[in-house]
Design a protein around this motif. Sequence first.
Motif, PDB file in Angstrom:
ATOM      1  N   THR A   2     -50.222  51.389 -53.418  1.00 44.36           N
ATOM      2  CA  THR A   2     -50.266  49.994 -53.003  1.00 44.36           C
ATOM      3  C   THR A   2     -51.430  49.695 -52.076  1.00 44.36           C
ATOM      4  O   THR A   2     -51.855  48.549 -51.973  1.00 44.36           O
ATOM      5  CB  THR A   2     -48.958  49.608 -52.298  1.00 44.36           C
ATOM      6  OG1 THR A   2     -48.752  50.477 -51.177  1.00 44.36           O
ATOM      7  CG2 THR A   2     -47.775  49.724 -53.249  1.00 44.36           C
ATOM      8  N   GLU A   3     -51.969  50.720 -51.383  1.00 49.42           N
ATOM      9  CA  GLU A   3     -53.103  50.479 -50.487  1.00 49.42           C
ATOM     10  C   GLU A   3     -54.433  50.471 -51.237  1.00 49.42           C
ATOM     11  O   GLU A   3     -55.486  50.313 -50.627  1.00 49.42           O
ATOM     12  CB  GLU A   3     -53.140  51.521 -49.360  1.00 49.42           C
ATOM     13  CG  GLU A   3     -53.418  52.950 -49.801  1.00 49.42           C
ATOM     14  CD  GLU A   3     -52.165  53.743 -50.099  1.00 49.42           C
ATOM     15  OE1 GLU A   3     -52.240  54.982 -50.038  1.00 49.42           O
ATOM     16  OE2 GLU A   3     -51.131  53.127 -50.391  1.00 49.42           O
ATOM     17  N   GLU A   4     -54.410  50.621 -52.546  1.00 42.29           N
ATOM     18  CA  GLU A   4     -55.623  50.619 -53.365  1.00 42.29           C
ATOM     19  C   GLU A   4     -55.524  49.590 -54.477  1.00 42.29           C
ATOM     20  O   GLU A   4     -54.439  49.186 -54.877  1.00 42.29           O
ATOM     21  CB  GLU A   4     -55.856  52.009 -53.973  1.00 42.29           C
ATOM     22  CG  GLU A   4     -56.105  53.086 -52.946  1.00 42.29           C
ATOM     23  CD  GLU A   4     -56.258  54.469 -53.560  1.00 42.29           C
ATOM     24  OE1 GLU A   4     -56.567  55.408 -52.807  1.00 42.29           O
ATOM     25  OE2 GLU A   4     -56.067  54.608 -54.792  1.00 42.29           O
ATOM     26  N   PHE A   5     -56.683  49.165 -54.973  1.00 42.65           N
ATOM     27  CA  PHE A   5     -56.726  48.277 -56.125  1.00 42.65           C
ATOM     28  C   PHE A   5     -57.911  48.663 -56.999  1.00 42.65           C
ATOM     29  O   PHE A   5     -58.875  49.293 -56.537  1.00 42.65           O
ATOM     30  CB  PHE A   5     -56.819  46.812 -55.698  1.00 42.65           C
ATOM     31  CG  PHE A   5     -58.079  46.447 -54.929  1.00 42.65           C
ATOM     32  CD1 PHE A   5     -59.164  45.857 -55.562  1.00 42.65           C
ATOM     33  CD2 PHE A   5     -58.162  46.686 -53.556  1.00 42.65           C
ATOM     34  CE1 PHE A   5     -60.303  45.524 -54.859  1.00 42.65           C
ATOM     35  CE2 PHE A   5     -59.310  46.356 -52.845  1.00 42.65           C
ATOM     36  CZ  PHE A   5     -60.385  45.767 -53.499  1.00 42.65           C
ATOM     37  N   THR A   7     -61.036  47.718 -59.646  1.00 46.90           N
ATOM     38  CA  THR A   7     -61.992  46.679 -60.009  1.00 46.90           C
ATOM     39  C   THR A   7     -62.879  47.191 -61.130  1.00 46.90           C
ATOM     40  O   THR A   7     -63.350  48.332 -61.082  1.00 46.90           O
ATOM     41  CB  THR A   7     -62.879  46.307 -58.801  1.00 46.90           C
ATOM     42  OG1 THR A   7     -62.052  45.936 -57.698  1.00 46.90           O
ATOM     43  CG2 THR A   7     -63.814  45.147 -59.141  1.00 46.90           C
ATOM     44  N   LEU A  16     -61.789  52.262 -57.934  1.00 43.71           N
ATOM     45  CA  LEU A  16     -60.676  52.109 -57.005  1.00 43.71           C
ATOM     46  C   LEU A  16     -61.237  51.820 -55.616  1.00 43.71           C
ATOM     47  O   LEU A  16     -62.172  52.485 -55.161  1.00 43.71           O
ATOM     48  CB  LEU A  16     -59.837  53.383 -56.956  1.00 43.71           C
ATOM     49  CG  LEU A  16     -58.930  53.666 -58.147  1.00 43.71           C
ATOM     50  CD1 LEU A  16     -58.451  55.105 -58.116  1.00 43.71           C
ATOM     51  CD2 LEU A  16     -57.741  52.697 -58.165  1.00 43.71           C
ATOM     52  N   ARG A  18     -60.031  50.681 -51.416  1.00 39.89           N
ATOM     53  CA  ARG A  18     -58.934  50.631 -50.460  1.00 39.89           C
ATOM     54  C   ARG A  18     -58.830  49.229 -49.870  1.00 39.89           C
ATOM     55  O   ARG A  18     -59.831  48.631 -49.497  1.00 39.89           O
ATOM     56  CB  ARG A  18     -59.151  51.668 -49.353  1.00 39.89           C
ATOM     57  CG  ARG A  18     -58.931  53.098 -49.835  1.00 39.89           C
ATOM     58  CD  ARG A  18     -59.214  54.120 -48.745  1.00 39.89           C
ATOM     59  NE  ARG A  18     -58.389  53.934 -47.571  1.00 39.89           N
ATOM     60  CZ  ARG A  18     -57.128  54.359 -47.462  1.00 39.89           C
ATOM     61  NH1 ARG A  18     -56.545  54.988 -48.464  1.00 39.89           N
ATOM     62  NH2 ARG A  18     -56.449  54.160 -46.351  1.00 39.89           N
ATOM     63  N   ARG A  19     -57.607  48.719 -49.779  1.00 43.06           N
ATOM     64  CA  ARG A  19     -57.401  47.357 -49.278  1.00 43.06           C
ATOM     65  C   ARG A  19     -57.836  47.220 -47.817  1.00 43.06           C
ATOM     66  O   ARG A  19     -58.281  46.152 -47.395  1.00 43.06           O
ATOM     67  CB  ARG A  19     -55.930  46.958 -49.428  1.00 43.06           C
ATOM     68  CG  ARG A  19     -55.480  46.879 -50.877  1.00 43.06           C
ATOM     69  CD  ARG A  19     -54.104  46.283 -51.019  1.00 43.06           C
ATOM     70  NE  ARG A  19     -53.627  46.405 -52.399  1.00 43.06           N
ATOM     71  CZ  ARG A  19     -53.976  45.575 -53.386  1.00 43.06           C
ATOM     72  NH1 ARG A  19     -54.801  44.569 -53.139  1.00 43.06           N
ATOM     73  NH2 ARG A  19     -53.505  45.754 -54.612  1.00 43.06           N
TER      74      ARG A  19
END
Length: 246
Positions: A2-5, A7, A16, A18-19
């Motif tokens: 959840t702390e990553e997204f 693109t 990947l 980190r938020r």
Amino acid sequence: MTEEFLTEINENLKILQRRDGLAFGTDAYLLAAFVRGDGNAAEFGGGSGVVSLLCASRGKFRRILCAEIQPALADLIGRNAALNGLEGRVVPLLSDVRDLTAGDTGGELSAVFSNPPYFRAGTGKVSDSPEKRAARQEENGTIREFCAAASRLLRWGGTFTVVYRPERMAELFYSLRLAGLEPKRIVLIHPVSDAPPSLLLLEAKKGAGEGLVFSRPLIVYRDPGKTVYTDDMQKVYDDFTLNHLF
């Protein structure tokens, strides 16, 4: 996590991020397009590894050691390399740039490149996020220390390429000269035609003589609303080079 997204970006890369980290921007792509060279290279302050991955995806360098002081980001670099089939070409190196020697990189390098922190520690917009502060402020090395480290790793005639802020150009040039790195090529980047430069790209060479070549300015957007790229900026994205500016 959840702390990553995830693109999707140019060159068909999936990155990947980190938020809580500093998201990469146009400066990362411009640096990757400006960097030249072959052989083995290193990036200082790799973050998500995006600059190294962009270079590797276009066949620049045999191997890129992506130096990063934050363990979570060094791990992210390795996973991003694997995600894009570039493991072995982009290799994370958990290290403080200030401690690096040629022994850590398997010998002298042909190139070093960096999108370093732009602001002195405690200045500029100071984030509550430790990751963002490390990316923006010189908490883990000044530009002078980055230049000295690059010089230690480079072979004679090797290049150190950076993207930086124009208001700190004097410190950059002084730091390069102290480290025996001579500025050779520079591009000033303006958001629109009637604005002052907001970024610069500079390539320096170890042991070179005087002789700095300026390109014509790179104007990023045609319109004040910053919605349409200029032909020059579009060519950067299409051809992954800034050679057309010189």
